[in-house]
Write an enzyme that holds these catalytic residues in place. Structure first.
Site, PDB file in Angstrom:
ATOM      1  N   VAL A  55       0.856  -1.186   0.000  1.00  0.00           N
ATOM      2  CA  VAL A  55       0.000   0.000   0.000  1.00  0.00           C
ATOM      3  C   VAL A  55       0.891   1.234   0.000  1.00  0.00           C
ATOM      4  CG1 VAL A  55      -1.748   1.310   1.265  1.00  0.00           C
ATOM      5  CG2 VAL A  55      -1.903  -1.180   1.154  1.00  0.00           C
ATOM      6  N   GLY A 112       4.596   4.118   2.948  1.00  0.00           N
ATOM      7  CA  GLY A 112       4.072   2.897   2.332  1.00  0.00           C
ATOM      8  C   GLY A 112       4.224   1.747   3.303  1.00  0.00           C
ATOM      9  N   LYS A 113       3.632   0.646   2.994  1.00  0.00           N
ATOM     10  CA  LYS A 113       3.804  -0.555   3.805  1.00  0.00           C
ATOM     11  C   LYS A 113       3.393  -1.753   2.980  1.00  0.00           C
ATOM     12  CE  LYS A 113       4.781  -1.382   8.245  1.00  0.00           C
ATOM     13  NZ  LYS A 113       5.557  -0.432   9.077  1.00  0.00           N
ATOM     14  N   GLY A 114       3.967  -2.916   3.293  1.00  0.00           N
ATOM     15  CA  GLY A 114       3.587  -4.127   2.573  1.00  0.00           C
ATOM     16  C   GLY A 114       3.531  -5.291   3.524  1.00  0.00           C
TER      17      GLY A 114
END
Ligand code: GLU
Length: 419
Positions: free
Chosen positions: A63, A108-110
Site C-alpha cells: 500500500v 508505504g507498507k507491505g
C-alpha cells in the site's frame, strides 16, 4: 479510509487519529479527503512451491499512502494477521512518521499473510522472490523503498534486493533498506528502532526530571524492536523487570538477567522455556507497576478495557498503533507521559533513510556518525512535539500527528491537484 476495501479496526483507528489532527489543524476538506485514503493499494497472489511439492498461494499487499515528500517508504510484514486494512493503516502512519522527523520520504507498507515460523528457509525465499516479482513495476529506489518489519529481517531484504537486481541486470542496493552490511546495508540499522525508542525515553526522563537509574521497565515484544530496547535500557542502568514475546512473558520484581535472556532468544528464536523470573501473560505485563512501559509488538494492545489499569509513568510506543483512540482518552486523564509511535519508533526509518542516502552516494559512514545523526534528529523531533503539545495544550500523540500532517498538507497545497 472511507471506502469498504480499506476498512479494518486498524485503518479506522488511523483515520480517526488523522481526523482529530485534521480538525485541530483546520485542514482543507478537499485535502483531508485525499489524505484519508492511500494513493495506491495492491493485492497480489504469491504462488509458492512448498517443500512437499504443493503450490500454496499466499496473499501479498503493498500500500502506497502518499509520496508528496519523496519515495514511498515502509516495511514489509510477514504475519498471519496481515490484511489490506492493517497494511493501509501502517502505510498512513509511515507518511506522518517520515514527515514528522523531516525525511524527504513518503509512506508505504507491505506484507504477506503468512506465519514465517511455519515456513522453511527455502519456502520463505521462494515466497519473498515471487512477491518481489509481483510488485516489481511499482517499487524502485526513486519510487518505493521497502524495509524490514515484523516477521522480516536482513535476509528477506537481501532476497528482495537480489530479485530486483536480477531483473535490472545489475546490483541495485538502494531498492531496500535494512539489508546486510555486505551488500550495502548501513551500520546501526538493525538496532536503530530500539535505540531510537531509548533515545526518546532518555529525553523524556530529562524533561520530567526522572533518574533512569532508579527506574524499572516492562517491554512487550522481543523481536527487531523489543530485544534491542531491553538491551539498550539495561545498558543505561534501567532495571528491566518484565519481557514477553508471542509465547508469553517473564517477570521478576528485582530485575531480569538481560544478557541471559538475549542469549536464549538468540539461540531458540523465542523466549519459550526461559528459566528466569515467574511466568506472566502478555496482557498482565502491560498492567505491571513500572516506570517505563514499552509495547513493541502488535497494534491495538492498549484498549479501553486495560487502559484504566496501566501503572507506568512513561509509555513509549515501540510498536505502530499499540494504543486505541478510546484508550488514549483514558490515558489522558492519568498521569502517564506518552511518547507516541511515530516519534518513539521513528529511529528505524531514520536510519533506513541514512542507508538509502549512503547507497545512492556509494559512500559509507561509521556507526558513531549514524548514531549521532539519529540521536540529533530524534531529540529535535521530540522537542518539536513537546513544544507543539504545550503550545496547543494537546497530548503528545495529537501534537506529533499535527506536525507530521501539516508538513504533508503544505507540500500538497504547493504541488496542487494534477488533473
Ligand atoms: N518497519 C519500520 C517502521 O514501521 C521501518 C520502516 C523503514 O525503515 O522503512 O517504521
Amino acid at each position: 479510509m472511507a471506502t469498504i476495501e480499506w476498512r479494518s479496526p486498524a485503518s479506522e483507528m488511523a483515520v480517526q487519529q488523522f481526523d482529530n489532527a485534521a480538525a485541530k489543524l483546520n485542514l482543507d476538506s478537499n485535502l483531508a479527503g485525499r489524505l484519508r485514503r492511500p494513493d495506491r493499494a495492491m493485492i497480489v497472489s504469491v504462488p509458492t512451491r512448498m517443500d512437499d511439492g504443493r503450490v500454496n498461494v499466499f496473499t501479498g499487499y503493498r500500500v502506497q499512502h502518499n509520496d508528496v515528500l519523496g519515495p514511498f517508504k515502509g516495511g514489509i510484514r510477514y504475519h498471519p494477521a496481515v490484511n489490506l486494512g492493517e497494511v493501509s493503516a501502517l502505510a498512513m502512519w509511515m507518511t506522518w512518521k517520515c514527515s514528522l522527523v523531516g525525511l524527504p520520504l513518503g509512506g508505504g507498507k507491505g506484507g504477506i499473510a503468512c506465519d514465517p515460523a511455519d515456513l522453511s528457509r527455502h519456502e520463505l525465499q521462494s515466497m519473498t522472490r515471487r512477491f518481489t516479482a509481483e510488485i516489481i513495476n511499482f517499487i524502485g529506489p526513486e519510487v518505493d523503498v521497502p524495509a524490514p518489519d515484523m516477521g522480516t529481517n536482513e535476509q528477506v531484504m537481501a532476497w528482495i534486493m537480489d530479485t530486483y537486481s536480477q531483473h535490472k541486470g545489475h546490483a541495485v542496493p538502494e531498492i531496500v533498506t535494512g539489508k546486510p552490511i555486505a551488500i550495502g546495508g548501513t551500520l546501526g540499522r538493525r538496532e536503530a528502532t530500539g535505540r531510537g525508542v531509548v533515545y526518546t525515553i532518555m529525553e523524556t526522563a530529562k524533561h520530567l526530571g526522572i533518574d533512569l537509574l532508579q527506574c524499572t521497565a516492562a517491554v512487550q515484544g522481543f523481536g527487531n524492536v523489543g530485544s534491542v530496547v531491553v538491551k539498550e535500557l539495561a545498558n543505561i542502568g534501567v532495571n528491566v523487570i518484565a519481557v514477553s514475546d508471542r509465547t508469553g512473558g517473564f517477570f521478576d520484581a528485582k530485575g531480569l538477567p538481560v544478557a541471559k535472556l538475549l542469549e536464549v532468544a538468540d539461540k531458540n528464536h523465542s523466549l519459550e522455556g526461559c528459566p528466569y523470573g515467574e511466568k506472566i501473560s502478555n496482557a498482565a505485563l502491560l498492567e505491571l507497576k513500572c516506570d517505563i512501559l514499552v509495547p513493541a509488538a502488535l497494534e491495538m494492545q492498549i484498549t479501553k478495557e486495560n487502559a484504566p489499569r496501566l501503572q507506568c509513568r512513561i509509555l513509549a510506543e515501540g510498536a505502530n498503533g499499540p494504543t486505541t483512540p478510546e484508550a488514549d482518552a483514558i490515558l489522558r486523564e492519568k498521569d502517564i507521559f506518552l511518547i507516541p509511535d511515530i516519534l518513539a519508533n521513528a529511529g528505524g526509518v531514520v536510519v533506513s533513510y541514512f542507508e538509502w542516502v549512503q547507497d545512492l552516494q556509494n559512500f559509507f559512514w561509521t556507526e558513531e556518525e549514524v548514531n549521532k545523526k539519529l540521536r540529533d534528529i530524534l531529540v529535535k523531533a521530540f522537542h518539536e512535539v513537546l513544544n507543539m503539545s504545550q503550545k496547543h495544550k494537546v497530548e503528545m500523540r495529537l501534537a506529533a500527528l499535527m506536525i507530521g500532517i501539516d508538513r504533508v498538507a503544505r507540500a500538497m497545497l504547493w504541488r496542487g491537484l494534477y488533473a
